[in-house]
Design a protein around this motif. Structure first.
Motif, PDB file in Angstrom:
ATOM      1  N   LEU A 441     -27.439  23.005-109.395  1.00 39.51           N
ATOM      2  CA  LEU A 441     -27.285  24.435-109.667  1.00 39.51           C
ATOM      3  C   LEU A 441     -28.325  24.916-110.678  1.00 39.51           C
ATOM      4  CD1 LEU A 441     -23.392  24.579-109.936  1.00 39.51           C
ATOM      5  CD2 LEU A 441     -24.800  25.318-108.006  1.00 39.51           C
ATOM      6  N   ASP A 442     -29.483  24.266-110.656  1.00 41.82           N
ATOM      7  CA  ASP A 442     -30.518  24.614-111.630  1.00 41.82           C
ATOM      8  C   ASP A 442     -31.017  26.043-111.480  1.00 41.82           C
ATOM      9  OD1 ASP A 442     -30.325  22.047-112.578  1.00 41.82           O
ATOM     10  OD2 ASP A 442     -31.990  21.279-111.366  1.00 41.82           O
ATOM     11  N   ASP A 443     -30.863  26.598-110.284  1.00 43.08           N
ATOM     12  CA  ASP A 443     -31.352  27.956-110.054  1.00 43.08           C
ATOM     13  C   ASP A 443     -30.299  29.018-110.356  1.00 43.08           C
ATOM     14  OD1 ASP A 443     -29.734  27.140-107.958  1.00 43.08           O
ATOM     15  OD2 ASP A 443     -30.765  28.393-106.478  1.00 43.08           O
ATOM     16  N   MET A 444     -29.130  28.626-110.853  1.00 40.34           N
ATOM     17  CA  MET A 444     -28.082  29.598-111.130  1.00 40.34           C
ATOM     18  C   MET A 444     -28.420  30.378-112.405  1.00 40.34           C
ATOM     19  SD  MET A 444     -23.960  29.030-111.567  1.00 40.34           S
ATOM     20  CE  MET A 444     -24.085  28.162-113.133  1.00 40.34           C
ATOM     21  N   PRO A 445     -28.666  31.674-112.320  1.00 31.67           N
ATOM     22  CA  PRO A 445     -29.024  32.462-113.510  1.00 31.67           C
ATOM     23  C   PRO A 445     -27.779  32.856-114.300  1.00 31.67           C
ATOM     24  CG  PRO A 445     -29.018  33.874-111.580  1.00 31.67           C
ATOM     25  CD  PRO A 445     -28.663  32.494-111.090  1.00 31.67           C
TER      26      PRO A 445
END
Length: 467
Positions: A441-445
């Motif tokens: 979920l590294d792209d979860m802002p």
């Protein structure tokens, strides 16, 4: 002898209290020890006791200042003189990422890191050690150490001291209610200490983790459970999720049995209601009403909308399904629990006149949602910083849940039962998510999502005329 009289009898002398505050300040600032000690909580408790005993403020601040200066000084000396051996000392030998985080902080801020680092929780006990290891100028370190301690001492001492001092000016509070508040404060301190200890021990390299791995090696059944349930395709074992499930499920089951057996509020519930009736102010009721609106059904929907939209936009159906199942499940369990137990409310407005009290759906849903948000945000943070995400969720959840007690529509045990049920479903959701390997979920802002949720809730409150 009641609890208040017992504490007054057992309370240390003013001189001893000054030594205790100095010792806590020293240990809280000392490298390695300060990582393990929930110093803020313990120091606040000691300062409150000093205020209650009417210890002079200046000597108390001087004690905290001296302890903080000595603690940072010893940490600096340790890093300066034992630079080659520091990494081999526990707990840094098991958690080298703490030292790496401190080094990055020092490299970013240089000499100012000694001043700034005293107020930054995750790196506070590490920065002076790193400064010594980097052979920082002792003269510059002493100047930064003294200057930061001058500000740190009142910031950490005065809130607790004033709280304890104000206690003297509440003569209308009964001994029974005083005992209740003191017991609650002691419980919070104990839980903070246990939480801090378990947080370390359940990580890879911790003693509890080491105990489970040893049992798994020696026992075939344990080894099978470990391989199938604990570490399937994961670098980090979900021991914390399993422990949360077992403890919260046990506590919820025991409390529910007690609620069914008593057929009404507990004595503690009535005491807290009396306390609220004695001291509640109009401003507090307005705040409670606002928090109540944030945690009701429409408030929860407003919070969820940005997160759900991002999940669907990024095609994270797996994440959307887990969150949806958790929220639908908690709604069904709340309804089933209320109908089965049939506990009446202390007071019910018209829109709640036909609704039962236990467990609190407001508390369970709030705790579940905040728990899920904290858990998934924490996966993107370094291990040393995850602690603060969970504590922020705990504080926010407690404030929103207790608003129902302040408004008089729930007993305290309703809130506790609802919170425990929310933790059960949160743990089950986490274990289901951790069962198989999934895309990260590294792209979860998450910062933007939190801001969007806050804006959605604010918009709803403005429409209702609450703010």
């Amino acid at each position: 002898m009641n609890l208040v009289d017992a504490l007054n009898a057992w309370a240390p002398s003013p001189t001893t209290l000054l030594l205790v505050v100095a010792a806590i300040s020293l240990l809280e600032s000392l490298a390695l020890v300060g990582i393990l000690l929930p110093g803020v909580v313990v120091l606040t408790a000691a300062a409150s006791l000093a205020g209650h005993q009417e210890v002079a403020m200046f000597p108390l601040l001087a004690a905290a200042f001296s302890g903080a200066v000595i603690g940072d000084g010893l940490s600096f000396w340790l890093g300066y003189s034992q630079r080659e051996h520091v990494r081999s000392v526990w707990p840094l030998s098991r958690y080298p990422q703490w030292l790496e985080q401190g080094q990055k902080f020092f490299e970013r801020y240089g000499t100012l890191s000694i001043f700034i680092g005293r107020f930054v929780g995750p790196v506070r006990p590490i920065i002076p050690l790193v400064g010594g290891m980097m052979h920082m100028s002792p003269r510059l370190f002493i100047m930064a150490n003294l200057a930061s301690a001058v500000l740190w001492a009142p910031a950490y001492i005065l809130p607790g001291y004033l709280l304890g001092h104000a206690w003297q000016y509440m003569p209308i509070m009964s001994h029974e209610l005083r005992s209740w508040l003191i017991s609650l404060s002691i419980l919070i301190v104990m839980l903070a200490i246990v939480f801090s200890w378990l947080r370390l021990q359940l990580q890879r390299g911790g003693r509890v983790y080491w105990l489970f791995t040893n049992l798994a090696r020696r026992n075939r059944l344990m080894r099978g459970l470990w391989l199938r349930l604990i570490t399937p395709q994961r670098s980090e074992p979900p021991l914390a999720s399993w422990l949360l499930l077992l403890t919260s499920l046990t506590a919820f089951s025991g409390l529910s049995i007690a609620v069914i057996h008593v057929h009404g509020p507990f004595r503690l519930d009535i005491q807290l209601r009396d306390l609220v009736m004695e001291f509640v102010q109009p401003g507090q009721l307005n705040l409670a009403s606002t928090l109540d609106r944030v945690g009701d059904m429409y408030g929860i929907i407003a919070i969820i909308i940005p997160w759900a939209a991002w999940m669907l936009w990024r095609k994270r159906v797996d994440l959307f399904a887990h969150w949806s199942a958790a929220l639908i499940g908690i709604a069904l369990l709340n309804t089933l629990g209320k109908i089965s137990i049939g506990r009446g409310r202390p007071w019910a407005p018209e829109h709640l006149s036909e609704s039962f009290s236990y467990p609190s759906a407001h508390a369970s849903t709030t705790i579940l949602l905040l728990g899920l948000m904290a858990a998934f945000i924490a996966t993107q943070l370094p291990m040393a910083r995850r602690f603060w995400v969970y504590w922020a969720a705990i504080v926010a959840g407690m404030m929103m849940a207790l608003s129902r007690v302040l408004l008089g529509v729930h007993w305290l045990s309703d809130i506790v039962g609802g919170a425990l049920l929310g933790l059960v479903i949160s743990a089950l959701t986490q274990l289901s998510w951790q069962r198989v390997a999934r895309p990260g979920l590294d792209d979860m802002p998450w910062k933007r999502l939190l801001l969007a949720s806050a804006l959605m809730v604010t918009l709803r409150l403005q429409v209702l005329g609450t703010i």
